[in-house]
Design an enzyme around this catalytic site. Structure first.
Site, PDB file in Angstrom:
ATOM      1  N   SER A 135      17.624  45.220  75.845  1.00 50.89           N
ATOM      2  CA  SER A 135      17.812  43.726  76.141  1.00 50.89           C
ATOM      3  C   SER A 135      17.867  43.540  77.676  1.00 50.89           C
ATOM      4  CB  SER A 135      19.052  43.327  75.353  1.00 50.89           C
ATOM      5  OG  SER A 135      18.865  43.138  74.099  1.00 50.89           O
ATOM      6  N   LYS A 142       5.437  48.716  73.260  1.00 48.66           N
ATOM      7  CA  LYS A 142       5.501  48.984  71.890  1.00 48.66           C
ATOM      8  C   LYS A 142       4.292  48.596  71.262  1.00 48.66           C
ATOM      9  CE  LYS A 142      10.328  48.345  72.335  1.00 48.66           C
ATOM     10  NZ  LYS A 142      11.725  48.299  71.542  1.00 48.66           N
ATOM     11  N   HIS A 183      12.067  57.855  71.598  1.00 47.00           N
ATOM     12  CA  HIS A 183      12.454  56.522  71.578  1.00 47.00           C
ATOM     13  C   HIS A 183      13.276  56.336  70.027  1.00 47.00           C
ATOM     14  CE1 HIS A 183      12.622  52.160  71.149  1.00 47.00           C
ATOM     15  NE2 HIS A 183      12.454  52.101  72.378  1.00 47.00           N
ATOM     16  N   GLU A 236      19.371  54.281  75.948  1.00 42.74           N
ATOM     17  CA  GLU A 236      18.983  53.127  75.320  1.00 42.74           C
ATOM     18  C   GLU A 236      20.072  52.936  74.097  1.00 42.74           C
ATOM     19  OE1 GLU A 236      14.847  51.315  76.016  1.00 42.74           O
ATOM     20  OE2 GLU A 236      14.627  52.890  74.536  1.00 42.74           O
ATOM     21  N   GLY A 244      16.316  44.983  71.511  1.00 44.50           N
ATOM     22  CA  GLY A 244      15.765  43.760  71.063  1.00 44.50           C
ATOM     23  C   GLY A 244      16.690  42.797  70.155  1.00 44.50           C
ATOM     24  N   GLU A 278      13.242  54.172  67.987  1.00 42.60           N
ATOM     25  CA  GLU A 278      12.375  53.640  66.948  1.00 42.60           C
ATOM     26  C   GLU A 278      11.429  54.651  66.423  1.00 42.60           C
ATOM     27  OE1 GLU A 278      10.431  50.368  69.078  1.00 42.60           O
ATOM     28  OE2 GLU A 278      12.486  49.196  69.357  1.00 42.60           O
ATOM     29  N   ASN A 330       8.016  49.047  78.266  1.00 36.74           N
ATOM     30  CA  ASN A 330       7.414  49.610  77.184  1.00 36.74           C
ATOM     31  C   ASN A 330       6.948  48.418  76.200  1.00 36.74           C
ATOM     32  OD1 ASN A 330       7.023  50.802  74.277  1.00 36.74           O
ATOM     33  ND2 ASN A 330       9.195  51.249  74.144  1.00 36.74           N
TER      34      ASN A 330
HETATM   35  P1  13P Z   1      14.105  45.564  74.558  1.00 36.04           P
HETATM   36  O1  13P Z   1      14.267  45.481  76.032  1.00 36.04           O
HETATM   37  O2  13P Z   1      13.238  44.406  73.773  1.00 36.04           O
HETATM   38  O3  13P Z   1      15.560  45.188  74.038  1.00 36.04           O
HETATM   39  O4  13P Z   1      13.693  46.846  74.328  1.00 36.04           O
HETATM   40  C1  13P Z   1      14.156  48.160  74.722  1.00 36.04           C
HETATM   41  C2  13P Z   1      13.391  49.167  74.422  1.00 36.04           C
HETATM   42  O5  13P Z   1      13.373  49.568  73.339  1.00 36.04           O
HETATM   43  C3  13P Z   1      12.667  49.768  75.503  1.00 36.04           C
HETATM   44  O6  13P Z   1      12.092  51.056  74.995  1.00 36.04           O
END
Ligand code: 13P
Length: 246
Positions: A205, A16, A101, A167, A173, A103, A14
């Site tokens: 992560s 982002k 997600h 997740e 992150g 976010e 992803n």
């Molecule tokens: P990270 O691998 O940067 O922690 O992000 C995970 C994520 O949100 C994947 O959708």
């Protein structure tokens, strides 16, 4: 619609809100580091920002690297300025869409919204990757399993083909990951809720240094990767663990 075996490992990056047209080169880079012969027993998916899907699709040609979007609207079209429908994403080359997600849930997206988006994906013959996961406060209160079970009940429509991404919000992150036992317990619970045919990814992560352990956990069928998925060396290393462990 893709014709994959659902329990093939799926390694999804992803991206982002990272990248520009020059990042199409990353496909060449990845294909060099992780050539077609290595991709036979694994699905590799890249979810770039939406403007890159079409140029990357043109570059992928034979489609042995899948492409996905990071969000969609539930409607097929309409007066929704700035939004993209699943049909539009399908028409420019997407195979998958990440929905729900954390976010986006943090911006106010509800389980009902995620449910409608996942249904829209099925309508457009795309595979939704439906994201769920508890907050740190919920985990510390011992509610992680019940929170995720409720999110799945509210977010997963009756559709034939979808993927779940577990997740934990606090692991995204941050460099923090649950213990392998906590991942195992969560994935076993999701498997019990959804049955044998659904791929369940872990995200949060995931790095080359921890991927071997995470991908060895029962009912972990792959990973949804943020930061480490921006680097093709890291993505290939994680993908190699997925092939070896399954
Ligand atoms: P990270 O691998 O940067 O922690 O992000 C995970 C994520 O949100 C994947 O959708």
């Amino acid at each position: 619609m893709t014709d994959q075996n659902h329990l093939r490992p799926l390694i999804a990056a992803n991206w982002k809100m990272h990248g520009d047209m020059s990042w199409i080169e990353k496909l060449y880079e990845f294909e060099d580091i992780f050539p077609a012969a290595e991709r036979v027993n694994i699905d590799i998916l890249i979810c770039p920002p939406a403007p890159l899907i079409f140029p990357m699709m043109e570059r992928c040609g034979g489609k042995d690297i899948w492409l996905g979007a990071q969000n969609c609207h539930a409607d097929e079209n309409g007066a929704h300025t700035g939004d993209l429908s699943a049909e539009m994403l399908e028409s420019v080359g997407a195979d998958y869409v990440i929905v729900g997600h954390s976010e986006r849930r943090a911006l106010g997206e509800t389980d009902a919204d995620v449910y409608a988006k996942a249904k829209a994906c099925a309508r457009a013959e795309l595979i939704p990757i439906i994201c769920v996961g508890e907050s740190l406060a919920q985990r510390e209160a011992g509610q992680a399993l019940s929170v995720v079970e409720a999110q799945i009940t509210g977010s997963v429509p009756e559709i034939a083909d979808y993927v779940i991404a577990y997740e934990p919000v606090w692991a995204i992150g941050t460099g923090k990951v649950p213990t392998l036992k906590d991942i195992a317990d969560m994935h076993a619970a999701i498997r019990a809720q959804l049955g044998p045919d659904i791929r369940i990814l872990y995200g949060g992560s995931v790095k080359p240094a921890n991927a071997d352990g995470i991908l060895s956990v029962p009912h972990v069928n792959g990973a949804l990767i943020g930061g480490a998925g921006l680097q093709m060396e890291s993505l290939a290393t994680i993908a190699r663990f997925a092939v070896e462990r399954k």
